[in-house]
Write an enzyme that holds these catalytic residues in place. Sequence first.
Site, PDB file in Angstrom:
ATOM      1  N   GLU A 158       0.832  -1.212   0.000  1.00  0.00           N
ATOM      2  CA  GLU A 158       0.000   0.000   0.000  1.00  0.00           C
ATOM      3  C   GLU A 158       0.865   1.261   0.000  1.00  0.00           C
ATOM      4  O   GLU A 158       0.633   2.191  -0.764  1.00  0.00           O
ATOM      5  CB  GLU A 158      -0.922   0.031   1.234  1.00  0.00           C
ATOM      6  CG  GLU A 158      -1.970  -1.059   1.283  1.00  0.00           C
ATOM      7  CD  GLU A 158      -3.007  -0.981   0.174  1.00  0.00           C
ATOM      8  OE1 GLU A 158      -3.036   0.017  -0.563  1.00  0.00           O
ATOM      9  OE2 GLU A 158      -3.774  -1.938   0.027  1.00  0.00           O
ATOM     10  N   ASN A 180       1.391   3.918  -3.114  1.00  0.00           N
ATOM     11  CA  ASN A 180       1.061   5.341  -2.949  1.00  0.00           C
ATOM     12  C   ASN A 180       2.194   6.241  -3.440  1.00  0.00           C
ATOM     13  O   ASN A 180       1.944   7.288  -4.039  1.00  0.00           O
ATOM     14  CB  ASN A 180       0.739   5.655  -1.491  1.00  0.00           C
ATOM     15  CG  ASN A 180      -0.693   5.264  -1.131  1.00  0.00           C
ATOM     16  OD1 ASN A 180      -1.490   4.932  -1.997  1.00  0.00           O
ATOM     17  ND2 ASN A 180      -1.002   5.314   0.152  1.00  0.00           N
ATOM     18  N   ARG A 237      -8.900   3.654  -7.923  1.00  0.00           N
ATOM     19  CA  ARG A 237      -8.382   3.760  -6.561  1.00  0.00           C
ATOM     20  C   ARG A 237      -9.580   3.852  -5.624  1.00  0.00           C
ATOM     21  O   ARG A 237     -10.523   4.598  -5.891  1.00  0.00           O
ATOM     22  CB  ARG A 237      -7.490   5.012  -6.401  1.00  0.00           C
ATOM     23  CG  ARG A 237      -6.391   5.099  -7.461  1.00  0.00           C
ATOM     24  CD  ARG A 237      -5.040   4.663  -6.945  1.00  0.00           C
ATOM     25  NE  ARG A 237      -4.972   3.328  -6.416  1.00  0.00           N
ATOM     26  CZ  ARG A 237      -4.595   2.249  -7.129  1.00  0.00           C
ATOM     27  NH1 ARG A 237      -4.311   2.335  -8.370  1.00  0.00           N
ATOM     28  NH2 ARG A 237      -4.515   1.083  -6.543  1.00  0.00           N
TER      29      ARG A 237
END
Lengths: 108, 147
Positions: free
Chosen positions: B48, B52, B106
């Site tokens: 994650e 990002n 997303r």
Amino acid sequence: MDVKISSSPVRLTVFLSGELDHHSAASMRAQTDKAIIESTARLIRLDFGQITFMDSSGIGFVMGRYRLAHGKGAQVEVTNLTKKYLQIMKLAGLEKLVSLKSEQEVNK
Amino acid sequence: MKPINEMKLKTQSKSVNESFTRATVAAFAVQLDPTVEELADIRTAVSEAVTNCIVHAYPESVGEIYIWAGIYENGLIRIRIRDTGCGIINVKQAMEPLFTTLGGERSGLGFSVMQSFTDKIKVRSVAGKGTTVTLEKYIRGREYCDD
Ligand SMILES: Nc1ncnc2c1ncn2[C@@H]1O[C@H](COP(=O)(O)OP(=O)(O)OP(=O)(O)O)[C@@H](O)[C@H]1O
Ligand SMILES: [Mg+2]
């Protein structure tokens, strides 16, 4: 190949395998969407049985396929989810949009 | 508290690197004797944070991602993922479930996933300078495994 398709008049099943992350999602998305667009089945099953890794990109993936299928009047179900992946999908509130099934609930 | 072992990894913000970076941190964590589930949690949380950096921190360019991990005597692993990208203007808002500035595919759940798969997360960000995400997880290991 990370996507295998099996289709009948009533159901399109998409067998996904390998790691579903932001990187791999692009090709899985292209292959899955092509099959959904070409199909006339009312039920789209996304089989996660062979998925070895997933993060929030998997949520976006299911959400995107839901939108596409919904637009054609088809339902989506996600099957063979491990406990962990079921937990991630529920975190996203996905069970309100698609039917989520864990490993035990699918017996075929 | 000083770590008893450390690792560092620097990589470019290319999506093809998502897989090996999470696998590398997980492989480093193996020395704490984690359960399969704990290792999967680490892989997911790292994925994650790294994703990002790739999609948000350096949206139009390729930048560097700096990963540091340390393990501690009490079974703690601390993982730091840092970028020198665009930064986050409002961290509190960014961490709310379903908040995303990108939309598309997303879902705005990356921080929620990091939160639920680790014991602690800290985010420091300066707009225009970059973001540092620190994750902490206590590895309880096989002795607490119930299966
Ligand atoms: N490293 C970063 N640099 C700049 N902005 C970031 C960074 N990490 C997160 N953000 C901002 O925080 C928001 C929330 O991040 P989060 O990971 O929770 O969701 P997302 O990435 O938008 O969606 P998902 O992770 O579910 O695919 C992002 O939309 C982005 O605006
Ligand atoms: Mg994210």
